[in-house]
Design a protein around this motif. Structure first.
Motif, PDB file in Angstrom:
ATOM      1  N   ASP A  56       0.856  -1.183   0.000  1.00  0.00           N
ATOM      2  CA  ASP A  56       0.000   0.000   0.000  1.00  0.00           C
ATOM      3  C   ASP A  56       0.894   1.235   0.000  1.00  0.00           C
ATOM      4  O   ASP A  56       1.468   1.597   1.028  1.00  0.00           O
ATOM      5  CB  ASP A  56      -0.893  -0.015   1.249  1.00  0.00           C
ATOM      6  N   GLY A  57       1.027   1.835  -1.174  1.00  0.00           N
ATOM      7  CA  GLY A  57       1.954   2.959  -1.341  1.00  0.00           C
ATOM      8  C   GLY A  57       1.692   4.100  -0.378  1.00  0.00           C
ATOM      9  O   GLY A  57       2.611   4.805   0.023  1.00  0.00           O
ATOM     10  N   ARG A  58       0.432   4.294  -0.009  1.00  0.00           N
ATOM     11  CA  ARG A  58       0.111   5.421   0.872  1.00  0.00           C
ATOM     12  C   ARG A  58       0.690   5.235   2.265  1.00  0.00           C
ATOM     13  O   ARG A  58       0.884   6.170   3.011  1.00  0.00           O
ATOM     14  CB  ARG A  58      -1.399   5.582   0.975  1.00  0.00           C
ATOM     15  N   VAL A  72       2.928  -2.091   5.809  1.00  0.00           N
ATOM     16  CA  VAL A  72       2.831  -1.540   4.450  1.00  0.00           C
ATOM     17  C   VAL A  72       2.330  -2.532   3.405  1.00  0.00           C
ATOM     18  O   VAL A  72       2.102  -2.144   2.263  1.00  0.00           O
ATOM     19  CB  VAL A  72       4.189  -0.967   3.969  1.00  0.00           C
TER      20      VAL A  72
END
Lengths: 382, 348
Positions: free
Chosen positions: B256-258, B314
């Protein structure tokens, strides 16, 4: 990625996932209202493709929407004769400076990188300014092999106006975007219903330049920026124009682009360059698509300063792999890298066969960098 | 013919040292296949595992050993220098295998003729400081001088030995496992790039180079048995490390890049240079694979340590698409590919 401080606020403005999701919904509705599939639109800018790939935006597009990357990479459309000229000059012993991307662009028989490996002197520079600095340190002639659209051509023009050292000259492969949009719009096999125009080029040219194009081709043009929401908002606007059968120019990048554009930059550009017709690799002969130095600047024009003999390049047959390369169709928006038999196999960034794999702005290179097109929508989640 | 790796044209290229697929293939083809063709045994983790180090069972414990050479331009950079790097790198390789109390380190130095003695002493001081931080000591070493131009300034090699009760591998991921990162990513690589290209950025972009053994021990003690895989995302960054872990474990990974922490200066430098912080090296961060039910506990343990304050969960391991890493950007999804060759700034 998590953020802190004010950059977080900036990111939220142009990279807000909730707004993106809302725009994706809107696109879905618009495509349904249009009621045809596919709806094909084209952007003409490597930076647009880069952002689309980097943020995974294709997973957001409705399946009926076909966003094609057109001839938006200046390095990729640099044609064989231009590369041949640079290679020939280098092999004649003239020192060349150029952008890194230009090194591996294949010519008829070899690239500048091949010439360099065989002993020719080629310097990679990050800007035309750096090339001038290099020339100032040298006694021998230095030719700057210049590529880029009008955005980059302005910087080359500014350097010439500033009076570079006498040993400096320019081999211009600069290109001018507006005319090629006409070509693509008229291609019998393309069914492009609208264009997403590049915000940075329009910053220079102004958006009014597209008005005549819209009138002539009855196609919508939306000027868009490069953040994810800029691109999505541009596509939403484009779909609305298509739905309403309202071909017009809409500027969705008003924080940078004005109707008239940057007058000073235009003035600089046209004081130094004149548009001439020429071939764009894989596309066609593009009337007024190439930028050449005006006569007043002949003393800085490598084409007039040196006798460039490209004839010996013609003695060789082109490499066999190159014959299966479909870069031309990809840049014309007729094919995608997925249709190419060489993509990701014989043609990779390390050993590119076609121009689209060479430049960081090339469609194939971008697709390769971001894993090609795979349908990654749905499925697992955190 | 292997397209991505191998020694193309019979010559070693820079990409073979960049930490990605090409390097792994070169090491496998040239060294591993010839020197350790046999599969590993239950009592030894050797070359063929291509892990951070080797481990041999000694009684009911494991002896872990690792070695690494360090070359970096510039040798002094914001946040550290080659000396701190050499100690941290080796201490971290041991720690990534679960061995958090280095018994001893070795240090070999190769210096170029003409190198400033004061610089050498500065490097020695930072070796000493980093050792003190890690509770480690250099017990033996070697010094060589080479002619001007024969090497680029200075090269360090360090080796480390440690004992541990249990070994943590980089291949232990299963579908459902969570991926944790101990802090912001990309700082080291981007700080070096910025220094190399004299970007002259304002702000405090600095390498994260640091020994991680205390942080790792802190977590292993507070959440015993929870960490099933561990690796430090050095060359090739998070992207390469995730690929290697996914490949070796036979799982897919969705990130999850965010949630991946990136410092503001690193993000700015990355945007400017066109380099993804996920592909840039780290020298003071670890990636942990954790059983799902223990993820919250491990995260809490990480965050309670000075070096893990910005830790995040992540990603998740999935059964689909084994070996592939998918990045959810929050806007859409794409494959996270490994960087190939040296990272070069995007020009236009």
């Amino acid at each position: 990625m998590t953020d802190s401080g004010d950059s977080g606020a900036r990111q939220l403005k142009f990279r807000d996932p909730d707004r993106a999701a809302a725009m994706a919904e809107l696109m879905k509705r618009l495509v349904k209202q249009i009621g045809r599939a596919p709806v094909s639109v084209m952007h003409v800018c490597g930076s647009h493709e880069q952002a689309i790939a980097r943020f995974g935006l294709r997973a957001l597009f409705p399946p009926e929407l076909n966003v094609i990357m057109g001839p938006g990479c200046p390095v990729c459309v640099t044609d064989l004769p231009e590369v041949d000229e640079a290679v020939a000059l280098a092999e004649q012993g003239v020192r060349i400076a150029t952008y890194g991307d230009m090194l591996r662009v294949p010519g008829s028989v070899k690239s500048l990188a091949d010439a360099q490996a065989a002993g020719a002197r080629v310097d990679v520079v990050y800007s035309v300014g750096q090339a001038v600095e290099l020339a100032a340190r040298l006694k021998e002639p230095l030719v700057f092999f210049a590529s880029g659209f009008e955005t980059t051509a302005v910087t080359t023009a500014a350097v010439l106006l500033a009076g570079p050292p006498e040993n400096f000259s320019v081999l211009s492969a600069h290109k001018y975007i507006p005319p090629v949009m006409e070509i693509v719009a008229e291609m019998p096999r393309t069914r492009v219903e609208g264009f997403l125009a590049a915000g940075h080029a329009a910053t220079i040219t102004g958006w009014a330049i597209f008005e005549r194009f819209v009138e002539r081709h009855r196609l919508a043009v939306v000027v868009a920026g490069f953040e994810p929401l800029d691109i999505l908002a541009g596509l939403v606007e484009l779909l609305k124009l298509i739905r309403d059968r309202r071909p017009s120019v809409v500027n969705m990048y008003p924080r940078c682009v004005t109707r008239e554009g940057n007058r000073r930059a235009q003035e600089i550009l046209w004081r130094v360059f004149r548009p001439v017709g020429g071939r764009w690799r894989g596309i066609a002969h593009v009337p007024n698509g190439n930028l050449r130095l005006r006569d007043e600047w002949a003393h800085f024009d490598a084409r007039r300063r040196f006798r460039i003999d490209v004839s010996r390049m013609w003695d060789y047959a082109p490499p066999s792999l190159a014959q299966s390369c479909i870069c031309g169709d990809i840049m014309a928006g007729i094919a995608s890298p997925a249709d190419c038999t060489l993509f990701g196999k014989q043609c990779i960034p390390d050993t590119p066969v076609g121009a689209c794999m060479v430049s960081m702005e090339g469609t194939c290179r971008i697709w390769h960098e971001y894993g090609g097109r795979l349908n990654l929508a749905g499925g697992e989640s955190l | 013919m292997s397209v991505a790796g191998g020694a193309s044209n019979g010559r070693i290229a820079l990409k073979h040292g960049a930490g990605g697929r090409a390097m792994r293939e070169l090491v496998r083809e040239v060294f591993v296949d010839a020197m350790a063709p046999e599969a590993e045994s239950a009592d030894a983790i050797g070359l063929s595992a291509m892990d951070d180090g080797a481990a041999i069972r000694v009684g009911d414990r494991w002896l872990v050993v690792t070695t690494d050479s360090y070359v970096i331009q510039p040798p002094f950079f914001p946040g550290g220098d080659i000396g701190r790097l050499a100690v941290s790198g080796t201490v971290n390789d041991l720690a990534m295998m679960g061995a958090t109390q280095p018994a001893m380190l070795t240090c070999a130095v190769i210096v170029e003729e003409g190198f400033a003695r004061a610089d050498l002493e500065r490097i020695r001081d930072s070796i000493r400081e980093a050792c003190a931080e890690a509770d480690a000591a250099v017990v033996t070493g070697d010094t060589k001088v080479m002619g001007k131009g024969d090497i680029d300034g200075i090269v360090l090699n360090t080796a480390g030995v440690a004992l541990t009760d249990s070994v943590i591998r980089d291949c232990g991921l299963k579908p459902g496992d969570r991926i944790l990162v101990t802090g912001t990513v990309g700082d080291h690589g981007l700080a070096i790039m910025a220094a190399r290209h004299s970007l002259g950025l304002d702000g405090d972009l600095a390498s994260d180079v640091a020994p991680l053994n205390h942080l790792v021990r802190h977590v292993l003690e507070r959440a015993p048995g929870a960490v099933v895989a561990m690796k430090d995302p050095t060359r090739g960054g998070v992207a390469s490390t995730m690929h290697e872990m996914a490949e070796k474990s036979g799982v897919g990974i969705v990130l999850d890049g965010r949630r991946i922490p990136v410092s503001d200066p690193a993000r700015a430098a990355g945007e400017l240079l066109g380099i993804d912080p996920l592909c840039a090296a780290n020298e003071g961060k670890a990636i942990l694979g954790v059983r799902p039910e223990a993820a919250a506990r491990v995260l809490e343990a990480l965050r309670s340590h000075r070096q893990g304050r910005r830790a995040e969960i992540v990603g998740t391991c999935v059964a689909e698409r084994p070996g592939l890493v998918i990045l959810d950007t929050g806007l859409g999804r794409r494959l996270l590919t490994e960087p190939e060759g040296e990272l070069l700034p995007r020009i236009c």
